[in-house]
Design an enzyme around this catalytic site. Structure first.
Site, PDB file in Angstrom:
ATOM      1  N   ILE A 415      -7.160 -15.388  -9.816  1.00  0.00           N
ATOM      2  CA  ILE A 415      -8.074 -16.452  -9.378  1.00  0.00           C
ATOM      3  C   ILE A 415      -8.276 -17.368 -10.573  1.00  0.00           C
ATOM      4  CG2 ILE A 415     -10.390 -16.977  -8.490  1.00  0.00           C
ATOM      5  CD1 ILE A 415     -10.406 -13.933  -7.573  1.00  0.00           C
ATOM      6  N   HIS A 446      12.253  -9.294   7.094  1.00  0.00           N
ATOM      7  CA  HIS A 446      12.775 -10.382   7.922  1.00  0.00           C
ATOM      8  C   HIS A 446      13.664  -9.891   9.062  1.00  0.00           C
ATOM      9  CE1 HIS A 446      12.939 -14.432   8.919  1.00  0.00           C
ATOM     10  NE2 HIS A 446      13.408 -14.972   7.816  1.00  0.00           N
ATOM     11  N   ASP A 450       9.250 -12.742  11.713  1.00  0.00           N
ATOM     12  CA  ASP A 450       9.739 -14.090  11.409  1.00  0.00           C
ATOM     13  C   ASP A 450       8.708 -14.848  10.574  1.00  0.00           C
ATOM     14  OD1 ASP A 450       7.828 -15.174  13.257  1.00  0.00           O
ATOM     15  OD2 ASP A 450       9.210 -14.686  14.888  1.00  0.00           O
TER      16      ASP A 450
HETATM   17  N1  COA Z   1      -8.070 -12.778 -10.292  1.00  0.00           N
HETATM   18  C1  COA Z   1      -9.015 -12.876 -11.237  1.00  0.00           C
HETATM   19  N2  COA Z   1      -9.887 -11.896 -11.502  1.00  0.00           N
HETATM   20  C2  COA Z   1      -9.790 -10.769 -10.782  1.00  0.00           C
HETATM   21  C3  COA Z   1      -8.839 -10.598  -9.788  1.00  0.00           C
HETATM   22  C4  COA Z   1      -7.952 -11.663  -9.545  1.00  0.00           C
HETATM   23  N3  COA Z   1      -7.019 -11.579  -8.621  1.00  0.00           N
HETATM   24  N4  COA Z   1      -8.986  -9.377  -9.243  1.00  0.00           N
HETATM   25  C5  COA Z   1     -10.003  -8.804  -9.869  1.00  0.00           C
HETATM   26  N5  COA Z   1     -10.471  -9.630 -10.786  1.00  0.00           N
HETATM   27  C6  COA Z   1     -11.587  -9.410 -11.696  1.00  0.00           C
HETATM   28  C7  COA Z   1     -12.687  -8.675 -11.018  1.00  0.00           C
HETATM   29  O1  COA Z   1     -13.520  -9.563 -10.333  1.00  0.00           O
HETATM   30  C8  COA Z   1     -13.351  -8.033 -12.194  1.00  0.00           C
HETATM   31  O2  COA Z   1     -14.067  -9.003 -12.945  1.00  0.00           O
HETATM   32  P1  COA Z   1     -15.665  -8.957 -13.040  1.00  0.00           P
HETATM   33  O3  COA Z   1     -15.993  -7.639 -13.608  1.00  0.00           O
HETATM   34  O4  COA Z   1     -16.002 -10.091 -13.913  1.00  0.00           O
HETATM   35  O5  COA Z   1     -16.163  -9.120 -11.678  1.00  0.00           O
HETATM   36  C9  COA Z   1     -12.208  -7.669 -13.071  1.00  0.00           C
HETATM   37  O6  COA Z   1     -11.114  -8.509 -12.688  1.00  0.00           O
HETATM   38  C10 COA Z   1     -11.756  -6.259 -12.959  1.00  0.00           C
HETATM   39  O7  COA Z   1     -11.541  -5.942 -11.624  1.00  0.00           O
HETATM   40  P2  COA Z   1     -10.948  -4.513 -11.287  1.00  0.00           P
HETATM   41  O8  COA Z   1     -11.804  -3.482 -11.905  1.00  0.00           O
HETATM   42  O9  COA Z   1      -9.531  -4.468 -11.654  1.00  0.00           O
HETATM   43  O10 COA Z   1     -11.182  -4.338  -9.739  1.00  0.00           O
HETATM   44  P3  COA Z   1     -10.316  -4.736  -8.505  1.00  0.00           P
HETATM   45  O11 COA Z   1     -11.023  -4.080  -7.394  1.00  0.00           O
HETATM   46  O12 COA Z   1     -10.106  -6.167  -8.396  1.00  0.00           O
HETATM   47  O13 COA Z   1      -8.881  -4.032  -8.717  1.00  0.00           O
HETATM   48  C11 COA Z   1      -7.303  -2.313  -9.056  1.00  0.00           C
HETATM   49  C12 COA Z   1      -8.766  -2.664  -8.790  1.00  0.00           C
HETATM   50  C13 COA Z   1      -7.205  -0.822  -9.229  1.00  0.00           C
HETATM   51  C14 COA Z   1      -6.428  -2.727  -7.893  1.00  0.00           C
HETATM   52  C15 COA Z   1      -6.815  -3.066 -10.306  1.00  0.00           C
HETATM   53  O14 COA Z   1      -7.581  -2.657 -11.399  1.00  0.00           O
HETATM   54  C16 COA Z   1      -5.362  -2.861 -10.613  1.00  0.00           C
HETATM   55  O15 COA Z   1      -4.915  -1.792 -11.015  1.00  0.00           O
HETATM   56  N6  COA Z   1      -4.589  -3.928 -10.421  1.00  0.00           N
HETATM   57  C17 COA Z   1      -3.164  -3.933 -10.767  1.00  0.00           C
HETATM   58  C18 COA Z   1      -2.329  -3.685  -9.544  1.00  0.00           C
HETATM   59  C19 COA Z   1      -0.886  -3.698  -9.919  1.00  0.00           C
HETATM   60  O16 COA Z   1      -0.477  -3.170 -10.942  1.00  0.00           O
HETATM   61  N7  COA Z   1      -0.065  -4.322  -9.070  1.00  0.00           N
HETATM   62  C20 COA Z   1       1.294  -4.494  -9.345  1.00  0.00           C
HETATM   63  C21 COA Z   1       2.112  -3.616  -8.509  1.00  0.00           C
HETATM   64  S1  COA Z   1       3.806  -3.892  -8.808  1.00  0.00           S
END
Ligand code: COA
Length: 476
Positions: A415, A446, A450
């Protein structure tokens, strides 16, 4: 005539069939890819040594194939002459003769035209069995130090080096690419003897590292081998299977302003003391803070009510061979989590029946277990669609990979704030302020989904995030 290529009769191992590239009835040419098997170092693509028609696959993808046993039947009627057949008919000693071993792991052995024809038992009905490559580590020890992959032998040819001059540092003394480079380097600097020093397998990385005082080896490429972790092993298998799915990517930009405001308001409520009446009524789950993720997960579930195909899976097990779609009533949403041991995807079950708070509580429970490495098989199974919030780490877009047994995945970007530019009455543009936006990247299968369906479903998710109050009307 049927031909049954077999895994090598070393009698020690099984190889996992990662995926098939052919199915019964498929026509194959010489060197056509048959399947991919998992070796100790890499996945190996096994190619056909025959022209013909595939009659039978002995294993499903994911099953362990026995070394020395047939794994595929190929009808080679009319394509093999008597001389070739002679070669394929085993002599008592030939099946285990290392000379007959084709090249091994990490490279598609039959691509090398110099590869000796392996031995193959002939069946009474004219079918013959021929061996296919096995990982280098599975070959008999000691005897054939010069056995090398096609790429290595090609390199020797290119540099006009006799492979027998080189002492290999690979498994069982196998010559590796870096052995050749070291040999050339040493020869050039007049210390060929040093290059010929044998090293023990296992000490390969250290042995290959040139002494820091040696100016001749400065800038040399050094490769080190490391076994993959358990989590990587799981990822390797899952993602290799995902390669069978034709992905298409659909990306969208979402305005997060209202969700941001709503979340801040709700988090203020959750921050009040637990004994406050507001908390006791509204937070029976003991959640202390909401992230954006529970809202996103819920929005996806609401969209799935309208577009259930995205919660379905493809089934190809029907005896007619006709694929079918299997629709599923529960929205079990896998959530990608970055943990100390790597990527894990636990599943929030039946999201359709859950509130934002219960989803948040479940996410917190799963995250705690994931970080501690204590997720149960139940926590990790049963997903019907996946959400990957990579944006909590960084990145604007991603190209998420669909998990086998699912038809779609959502990747959430970071975000971020961008200028909100508006056009005024006089036609001039001006920056009104800043907007919070986030890009959602969807991948869908796919074969059955679609682009229009994906775009419409993504539109519902976008509407729910941009107007989160609407979500309330859908909460159960
Ligand atoms: N953009 C910006 N900030 C973000 C965000 C995004 N998309 N998603 C979460 N945040 C913020 C949250 O609001 C929080 O900030 P705050 O404390 O100021 O409110 C902070 O980042 C930490 O959030 P988090 O503890 O990570 O919670 P979450 O519920 O959003 O996500 C997980 C939990 C477990 C999904 C996340 O920690 C994670 O592991 N993400 C990585 C997933 C990944 O590796 N994907 C790739 C797969 S190939």
């Amino acid at each position: 005539m049927n031909c049954e290529p077999t895994l090598f009769p070393t009698g020690i191992v099984e190889c996992e069939i990662i995926q098939w590239f052919v199915e019964p009835g498929a026509r194959v040419e010489e060197f056509s890819k048959l399947c991919e098997v998992q070796s100790d170092k890499a996945s190996v693509e096994i190619t056909s040594r025959f022209e013909g028609v595939v009659k039978k696959l002995y294993y499903e993808a994911g099953e362990m194939a026995r070394v020395g046993k047939p794994f595929v039947d190929i009808d080679i009627q009319g394509h093999v002459n008597q001389e070739e057949l002679q070669k394929l008919t085993p002599s008592p000693s030939s099946p285990s003769s290392p000379e007959s071993l084709p090249d091994s792991a990490g490279e598609a052995a039959p691509v090398d035209p110099e590869r000796p024809a392996p031995d193959a038992p002939q069946k009474p009905d004219g079918a013959v069995e021929t061996p296919v490559p096995v990982p280098a580590s599975l070959k008999p020890k000691g005897k054939h130090a010069a056995l090398a992959t096609p790429a290595v032998r090609h390199l020797c040819k290119e540099f006009k080096i006799d492979i027998l001059e080189i002492d290999g540092t690979g498994k069982d003394g196998r010559v590796l690419k870096e052995d050749i480079h070291r040999f050339i380097q040493a020869k050039e600097s007049g210390v060929a003897a040093a290059a010929a020093q044998p090293t023990t397998p296992g000490a390969r990385a250290d042995a290959a590292r040139p002494p820091s005082s040696s100016p001749s080896s400065a800038g040399a490429q050094i490769e080190t081998w490391q076994p993959i972790t358990k989590t990587q092993e799981g990822m390797f298998k899952t993602m290799t299977r995902s390669l069978n799915i034709p992905h298409f990517l659909y990306a969208d930009e979402i305005d997060f302003a209202d969700l941001h405001t709503l979340r801040s308001r709700l988090n203020k409520v959750l921050a009040t003391t637990p004994s406050s009446p507001v908390q006791s009524v509204r937070n029976t789950e003991g959640v202390s803070k909401l992230s954006f993720l529970p809202f996103i997960v819920k929005a996806v579930s609401i969209a799935l009510q309208q577009y259930p195909i995205l919660n379905a899976r493809v089934d190809v097990s029907d005896p007619t061979g006709k694929p079918q779609l299997v629709y599923r009533t529960q929205h079990n949403i896998g959530v990608a989590m970055d943990t100390p041991s790597g990527l894990l995807v636990p599943v929030v079950k039946d999201v359709g029946a859950q509130s934002i708070l219960t989803i948040a509580a479940e996410l917190a429970r799963l995250q705690t277990l994931a970080v501690a490495g204590k997720l149960s098989p139940q926590d990790l199974s049963g997903g019907t669609i996946t959400v990957s919030n990579i944006g909590s780490i960084g990145g604007t877009y991603c190209s998420p990979v669909i998990v086998e047994g699912q038809l779609a995945i959502l990747g959430v970007g970071r975000i971020r704030e961008v200028p909100d530019i508006i056009q005024q009455g006089d036609g001039e543009w001006k920056v009104k302020g800043m907007r919070k936006v986030c890009n959602f990247s969807w991948s869908a299968d796919h074969r059955v989904v679609d682009g229009a369906t994906m775009a419409r479903a993504a539109g519902v998710v976008r509407a729910l995030i941009e107007e989160p109050d609407v979500m309330i009307m859908n909460l159960k």
